[in-house]
Design an enzyme around this catalytic site. Structure first.
Site, PDB file in Angstrom:
ATOM      1  N   THR A  76       0.858  -1.193   0.000  1.00  0.00           N
ATOM      2  CA  THR A  76       0.000   0.000   0.000  1.00  0.00           C
ATOM      3  C   THR A  76       0.894   1.245   0.000  1.00  0.00           C
ATOM      4  OG1 THR A  76      -1.784  -1.151   1.132  1.00  0.00           O
ATOM      5  CG2 THR A  76      -1.768   1.250   1.332  1.00  0.00           C
ATOM      6  N   HIS A  93       4.068 -10.608   2.738  1.00  0.00           N
ATOM      7  CA  HIS A  93       3.115 -11.561   3.355  1.00  0.00           C
ATOM      8  C   HIS A  93       2.267 -12.308   2.327  1.00  0.00           C
ATOM      9  CE1 HIS A  93      -0.826  -9.185   3.461  1.00  0.00           C
ATOM     10  NE2 HIS A  93       0.013  -8.220   3.193  1.00  0.00           N
ATOM     11  N   CYS A 121      -9.405  -6.441   2.331  1.00  0.00           N
ATOM     12  CA  CYS A 121      -9.843  -5.186   2.933  1.00  0.00           C
ATOM     13  C   CYS A 121     -11.363  -5.151   3.027  1.00  0.00           C
ATOM     14  CB  CYS A 121      -9.350  -4.007   2.104  1.00  0.00           C
ATOM     15  SG  CYS A 121      -7.706  -4.241   1.501  1.00  0.00           S
TER      16      CYS A 121
HETATM   17  N1  PLP Z   1      -2.201  -4.681  -4.130  1.00  0.00           N
HETATM   18  C1  PLP Z   1      -2.820  -5.860  -4.226  1.00  0.00           C
HETATM   19  C2  PLP Z   1      -3.139  -6.409  -5.568  1.00  0.00           C
HETATM   20  C3  PLP Z   1      -3.166  -6.589  -3.076  1.00  0.00           C
HETATM   21  O1  PLP Z   1      -3.778  -7.774  -3.191  1.00  0.00           O
HETATM   22  C4  PLP Z   1      -2.856  -6.038  -1.810  1.00  0.00           C
HETATM   23  C5  PLP Z   1      -3.248  -6.732  -0.575  1.00  0.00           C
HETATM   24  O2  PLP Z   1      -4.236  -7.437  -0.507  1.00  0.00           O
HETATM   25  C6  PLP Z   1      -2.180  -4.807  -1.764  1.00  0.00           C
HETATM   26  C7  PLP Z   1      -1.872  -4.147  -2.944  1.00  0.00           C
HETATM   27  C8  PLP Z   1      -1.782  -4.189  -0.470  1.00  0.00           C
HETATM   28  O3  PLP Z   1      -0.726  -4.911   0.101  1.00  0.00           O
HETATM   29  P1  PLP Z   1      -0.238  -4.641   1.598  1.00  0.00           P
HETATM   30  O4  PLP Z   1      -1.063  -5.553   2.459  1.00  0.00           O
HETATM   31  O5  PLP Z   1       1.190  -5.015   1.633  1.00  0.00           O
HETATM   32  O6  PLP Z   1      -0.479  -3.214   1.886  1.00  0.00           O
END
Ligand code: PLP
Length: 380
Positions: A72, A203, A329
């Protein structure tokens, strides 16, 4: 109860070797990597060796690997800096992107009304028409960034990074791809693809949470969105998360070393799930290109069940099966996700329940059998 985990696109269990690696760094080293004394320099060398390892696994230079707190943050850093530092005037994307891309774009648009945002149309299979992209790139002389994810996190559709990258570069546009669902699962050659920016998150490939990567081609100078001590070559200030960086490097190394074997195993599992679901659930549909093994990620199978049940993932959890109805999310939410709304016709949306089954090499056919059995039970 023996619990079953089929939500690996949200997060994966850590490899035992990763936990061992992180534990030994936690126990043995505690200096601040910015300190010039030996305690600090020991940690600094762990960071730089991890960076070198990751660069070699993703085929790029060490200075193109920037550590962040998560994908993110990587997406925020790349999108915001492209607009503020590289003076991008137009962003081309789709409504299928992860919220960390979409919400950042909406925020930028609100702050800078002159920033042009173009959402490319997608069809009912979630496919992007590259002819439309080409026309749009040729039409405008505005400095453009194309942001298209490599593997969709909800239904697994893949894009051809080489093709999109070539189109972008032929038309002098920058190219960013969120590769959170593919790095660690597919071979990625950041040096060879005509691309400017990518991101990853540990993760999602059996590493720790709270650590991510922004891949930035060395010709670009993006200013940090987090200012301070100038760590990460001024791309991202803040004392580095040394344990997580070491864990992420080990997780990526193991994922890439075992990629072919894991891919074969998980692909078989996905095929098995498709067969079992088709046999046991009349009128089950597969979302977008999810059941097309050559155009979708082997780790994700998204199905549309022929009934409405907003409590399905909760009910499955009560039966010992952890699985997601949307992206992580949205987990607790009962509404359809933005991506699903964009590809399922409005008239159908009240009659279906999407379910995202996401696998890792830790899953077995028994897990699939239990899921199918539970779904059949819940349908009657
Ligand atoms: N982009 C995609 C395609 C994701 O699936 C996710 C998490 O589910 C993210 C970004 C965000 O990742 P992070 O959990 O490291 O912020």
């Amino acid at each position: 109860m023996n619990r079953i985990y089929l939500d690996n696109a949200s997060s994966t269990p850590m490899y035992e070797e990763v936990i061992q690696e992180m534990t030994s760094v936690m126990k043995d080293t505690y200096g601040n990597p910015s300190s010039t004394h030996s305690f600090g320099q020991k940690n600094k060398s762990i960071i730089e060796n991890s960076r070198k390892k990751i660069a070699s696994l993703l085929h790029c230079s060490s200075n193109e690997v920037i550590f962040t707190s998560c994908a993110t943050e990587s997406n925020n850093l790349i999108l915001r800096s492209c607009v503020y530092d590289l003076k991008v005037e137009r962003i081309i994307t789709t409504q299928l992107e992860h919220k960390s891309v979409l919400e950042t774009i909406y925020d930028l648009q609100q702050k800078l009304p002159e920033l042009e945002i173009l959402f490319l149309p997608v069809d009912s299979r979630g496919t992007i028409n590259l002819n439309v992209l080409q026309k749009e790139l040729q039409l405008s002389s505005k400095k453009t960034l194309v942001s298209l994810m490599h593997g969709n996190n909800e239904f697994g559709n893949l894009i051809d990074l080489m093709k999109v990258g070539e189109l972008c570069h032929e038309n002098k546009a920058l190219f960013h791809s969120d590769a959170v669902q593919t790095i660690g699962h597919l071979p990625i050659n950041f040096g060879e693809i005509p691309i400017d920016f990518m991101c990853a998150s540990a993760h999602k490939f059996h590493g720790p949470k709270g650590i991510g990567i922004a891949l930035i081609k060395s010709k670009h100078h993006l200013k940090s969105t987090i200012t301070g001590g100038g760590q990460e070559n001024n791309h991202r200030s803040g004392t580095e998360n040394v344990y997580a960086i070491a864990g992420m490097a080990r997780a990526l190394e193991l994922s890439i070393q075992n990629l072919d074997e894991n891919r074969r195993k998980v692909e078989q599992l996905k095929k098995y799930a498709i067969d079992q679901l088709e046999e046991s659930i009349p009128n089950v549909q597969f979302t977008a290109q999810s059941s097309d093994l050559s155009n979708s990620l082997y780790t994700i199978l998204n199905i549309l069940l022929p009934f409405k049940n907003n409590m399905l993932s909760f009910q499955l959890d009560m039966k010992g099966i952890s699985i997601s109805q949307g992206s992580a999310c949205n987990s607790g939410a009962v509404k359809l996700s933005n991506a699903i709304k964009n590809i399922v016709p409005k008239s159908e949306q009240n009659k279906i329940t999407p379910l995202r089954i996401s696998f890792s090499s830790f899953n077995t056919t028994k897990d699939v059998d239990s899921l199918v059995f539970a779904l059949v039970e819940l349908m009657v």
